[in-house]
Write a protein that holds these residues in place. Structure first.
Motif, PDB file in Angstrom:
ATOM      1  N   VAL A   1      -4.265   8.467   6.533  1.00  0.00           N
ATOM      2  CA  VAL A   1      -5.302   7.936   6.035  1.00  0.00           C
ATOM      3  C   VAL A   1      -5.335   6.621   5.563  1.00  0.00           C
ATOM      4  O   VAL A   1      -6.145   5.585   5.834  1.00  0.00           O
ATOM      5  CB  VAL A   1      -5.879   8.827   4.601  1.00  0.00           C
ATOM      6  N   ALA A   2      -4.157   6.119   4.725  1.00  0.00           N
ATOM      7  CA  ALA A   2      -3.836   4.716   4.572  1.00  0.00           C
ATOM      8  C   ALA A   2      -3.660   3.797   5.844  1.00  0.00           C
ATOM      9  O   ALA A   2      -4.159   2.631   5.746  1.00  0.00           O
ATOM     10  CB  ALA A   2      -2.730   4.710   3.528  1.00  0.00           C
TER      11      ALA A   2
ATOM     12  N   SER B   1      -5.180   4.337   8.745  1.00  0.00           N
ATOM     13  CA  SER B   1      -6.471   3.988   9.175  1.00  0.00           C
ATOM     14  C   SER B   1      -7.265   3.103   8.502  1.00  0.00           C
ATOM     15  O   SER B   1      -7.883   2.170   9.040  1.00  0.00           O
ATOM     16  CB  SER B   1      -7.113   5.349   9.480  1.00  0.00           C
ATOM     17  N   ALA B   2      -7.118   3.228   7.081  1.00  0.00           N
ATOM     18  CA  ALA B   2      -8.102   2.398   6.319  1.00  0.00           C
ATOM     19  C   ALA B   2      -7.499   0.697   6.216  1.00  0.00           C
ATOM     20  O   ALA B   2      -8.209  -0.013   5.929  1.00  0.00           O
ATOM     21  CB  ALA B   2      -8.139   3.071   4.752  1.00  0.00           C
ATOM     22  N   THR B   3      -6.294   0.514   5.992  1.00  0.00           N
ATOM     23  CA  THR B   3      -5.691  -0.570   5.742  1.00  0.00           C
ATOM     24  C   THR B   3      -5.140  -1.276   6.812  1.00  0.00           C
ATOM     25  O   THR B   3      -5.013  -2.504   6.691  1.00  0.00           O
ATOM     26  CB  THR B   3      -4.674  -0.455   4.624  1.00  0.00           C
ATOM     27  N   LYS B   4      -4.880  -0.764   8.052  1.00  0.00           N
ATOM     28  CA  LYS B   4      -4.255  -1.372   9.200  1.00  0.00           C
ATOM     29  C   LYS B   4      -3.085  -2.191   8.514  1.00  0.00           C
ATOM     30  O   LYS B   4      -3.158  -3.630   8.812  1.00  0.00           O
ATOM     31  CB  LYS B   4      -5.462  -2.154   9.839  1.00  0.00           C
TER      32      LYS B   4
ATOM     33  N   ASP C   1      -1.698   4.672  17.586  1.00  0.00           N
ATOM     34  CA  ASP C   1      -1.494   3.587  16.906  1.00  0.00           C
ATOM     35  C   ASP C   1      -0.011   3.150  16.931  1.00  0.00           C
ATOM     36  O   ASP C   1       0.770   3.737  17.524  1.00  0.00           O
ATOM     37  CB  ASP C   1      -1.629   3.935  15.471  1.00  0.00           C
TER      38      ASP C   1
ATOM     39  N   GLU D   1      -1.477  11.594   3.452  1.00  0.00           N
ATOM     40  CA  GLU D   1      -2.156  10.284   2.948  1.00  0.00           C
ATOM     41  C   GLU D   1      -1.727   9.255   3.454  1.00  0.00           C
ATOM     42  O   GLU D   1      -2.429   7.949   3.484  1.00  0.00           O
ATOM     43  CB  GLU D   1      -1.436  10.244   1.307  1.00  0.00           C
TER      44      GLU D   1
ATOM     45  N   VAL E   1       1.014  -1.078   0.030  1.00  0.00           N
ATOM     46  CA  VAL E   1      -0.121   0.035   0.244  1.00  0.00           C
ATOM     47  C   VAL E   1       0.909   1.217   0.092  1.00  0.00           C
ATOM     48  O   VAL E   1       1.813   1.219   0.607  1.00  0.00           O
ATOM     49  CB  VAL E   1      -0.777   0.168   1.212  1.00  0.00           C
TER      50      VAL E   1
END
Length: 489
Positions: free
Chosen positions: A46-47, A49-52, A79, A43, A36
């Motif tokens: 965001v990634a 949080s979205a993809t873990k 995190d 960015e 990813v």
């Protein structure tokens, strides 16, 4: 059926240089991971949080939000994904700052050997997996320690609580935080008559780490109710000069139910033996007693002035009443079980007896240690028992004496305590529940004792310091018991 393969690890690469990012993405995919990518710190968040992802490869020098700002924000949101910093500057201050913000490793660009990157990624992922396993083990251990039905404790060299698990709330009514912050809490919870004996064992354990003890003692709940327990210490191996300050670790077992069951079994055997003897005696006495009473009646009829004949008749009639008491005491009791609340029954009994209590200037206190006291028993018979206990307590109150009722629970039983002051102590406690004495309402207590035994519970009586206490104990709802198979007693 073939075993499904595990999903590939996800690696997020955050770099504003498209060429470098493309190279890293190609290597990530060739190495068997899922890639990813993000072109800036924003960015990247965001990634994240979205993809873990399992790992982040992070460039430090980026516009808009650089790598250090990314690390700060990542730490702020809590995190814990591991980060390997890949920077084009070999600046030791950048490296120190990155590590302080939570980076796990630091590699300098350009990457001369992808074997070095592969080794760093493998080491970080392995370390992360070990960290996860440790956290899971700690969570399992903490859950086990706090939910095990034993009070686990650790005391410092002043016998103050360093640690106690959540069982102290159920056993003694205190939260772990209350126990830790209250100086002398542990010894304070030991009954005064047992305190010095327990203190001596604890001090001996502080002096000798290998010393182990097991002490039966009484402990006090926050409400003042007595809990019977066993304190067992846990020995620690010798550790020489590396030892910290001495401490005592151990467990407390609540044996209140066990003692009550033992008492119940003793009562059951006593009643069983009494029943057998009484039935035999009643049978042997009944026939000659009928003849004696009949002869006495005829004698009184013929010689009404004879005092001796009247004495014989009176004594014969008294013996007949005692035999009737024994017969009633031993007769089967039919139970109609239904869900009912022991606290509600006690409250109802106080309402029913309020005119009688007010006439004697008594205002009982009703304390409930539990919100609900549901049992599956005969509500009408339980009501009769509670009324009898209140009246028996009232009958022996001194002028302006106090009375109180309390509901509480143990692991298997729900209990109702009926206590009050005593004008005069009972001379022989062992005879309180025997059906042989005449006068007043004494037949009530033996029958109450019999009813509760038939229900699989118990009734006890204790007196101390001019205070008398009846404690009736009934099984919780939906709990099996040998007596359940014999509803008629």
């Amino acid at each position: 059926m073939t075993q499904q393969e595990a999903s590939p690890r996800i690696i997020l690469t955050v770099d504003d240089d498209i060429a470098v990012r493309s190279t890293l993405v190609a290597w990530i995919e060739d190495a068997g991971y899922k890639a990813v990518e993000a072109g800036s710190g924003i960015e990247g968040l965001v990634a994240l949080s979205a993809t873990k992802p399992d790992l982040v490869l992070l460039d430090l020098r980026m516009p808009v939000m650089d790598g250090l700002a990314f690390l700060e924000e990542k730490r702020r949101i809590g995190d814990d994904t591991p980060v390997i910093v890949i920077s084009g500057r070999a600046d030791i201050q950048d490296a120190i700052h990155a590590f302080r913000l939570g980076a796990w490793d630091y590699i300098i660009k350009p990457i001369e050997s992808f074997d070095l990157l592969a080794h760093a990624v493998s080491a970080v992922l392995e370390r992360r997996e070990l960290t996860i396993q440790v956290r899971r083990a700690e969570a399992r251990y903490s859950n086990l320690v706090h939910n095990i039905p034993l009070m686990i404790f650790s005391l410092d060299d002043h016998l103050n609580v360093q640690f106690v698990n959540s069982a102290c709330m159920g056993m003694l009514g205190f939260t772990p935080e209350e126990a830790r912050t209250r100086e002398g809490w542990f010894l304070e919870r030991i009954h005064p008559e047992d305190r010095e004996r327990v203190r001596g064992s604890l001090n001996q354990r502080l002096q000798d780490g290998a010393f182990a003890f097991s002490k039966t003692c009484r402990m006090l709940r926050k409400s003042g109710r007595v809990v019977h327990g066993i304190i067992k210490s846990i020995p620690t191996p010798p550790c020489g000069a590396t030892c910290e300050r001495p401490q005592v670790e151990g467990v407390v077992l609540d044996i209140t139910d066990r003692l009550m069951l033992e008492k119940y079994l003793v009562q059951k055997e006593k009643v069983k033996t009494l029943g057998a003897i009484s039935a035999e005696v009643a049978h042997e006495i009944r026939n000659p007693l009928v003849s004696i009473a009949g002869y006495a009646r005829r004698l009184v009829k013929k010689q009404p002035e004879s005092a001796e004949a009247q004495v014989i008749l009176d004594e014969a009639q008294r013996l007949e009443r005692i035999l009737d008491r024994i017969r009633d005491y031993l007769s089967p009791v039919k139970l109609h079980r239904e869900p009912c609340d022991l606290g509600a029954i006690a409250g109802k009994c106080l309402d029913l007896l309020s005119p009688e209590l007010e006439a004697n200037g008594v205002a009982p206190r009703f304390l409930q240690d539990i919100a609900s006291a549901t049992v599956e028993e005969d509500a009408e018979l339980l009501t009769q028992v509670v009324i009898n206990l209140i009246r028996s307590t009232l009958a022996n109150l001194p002028p302006k004496g106090g009375m109180w009722l309390r509901t509480f629970e143990s692991e298997r039983f729900l209990h109702l305590e009926v206590c009050g002051g005593q004008a005069t102590p009972v001379p022989d406690v062992d005879k309180v529940f025997l059906p042989f004495d005449e006068g007043g309402d004494t037949i009530g207590l033996p029958f109450c004792h019999r009813l509760l035994r038939t229900m699989g519970g118990s009734l006890t009586f204790e007196q101390k310091d001019n205070v008398a206490c009846f404690v009736m104990s009934v099984q919780r709802a939906h709990r099996g018991h040998p007596e359940r198979s014999n509803p008629t007693g």
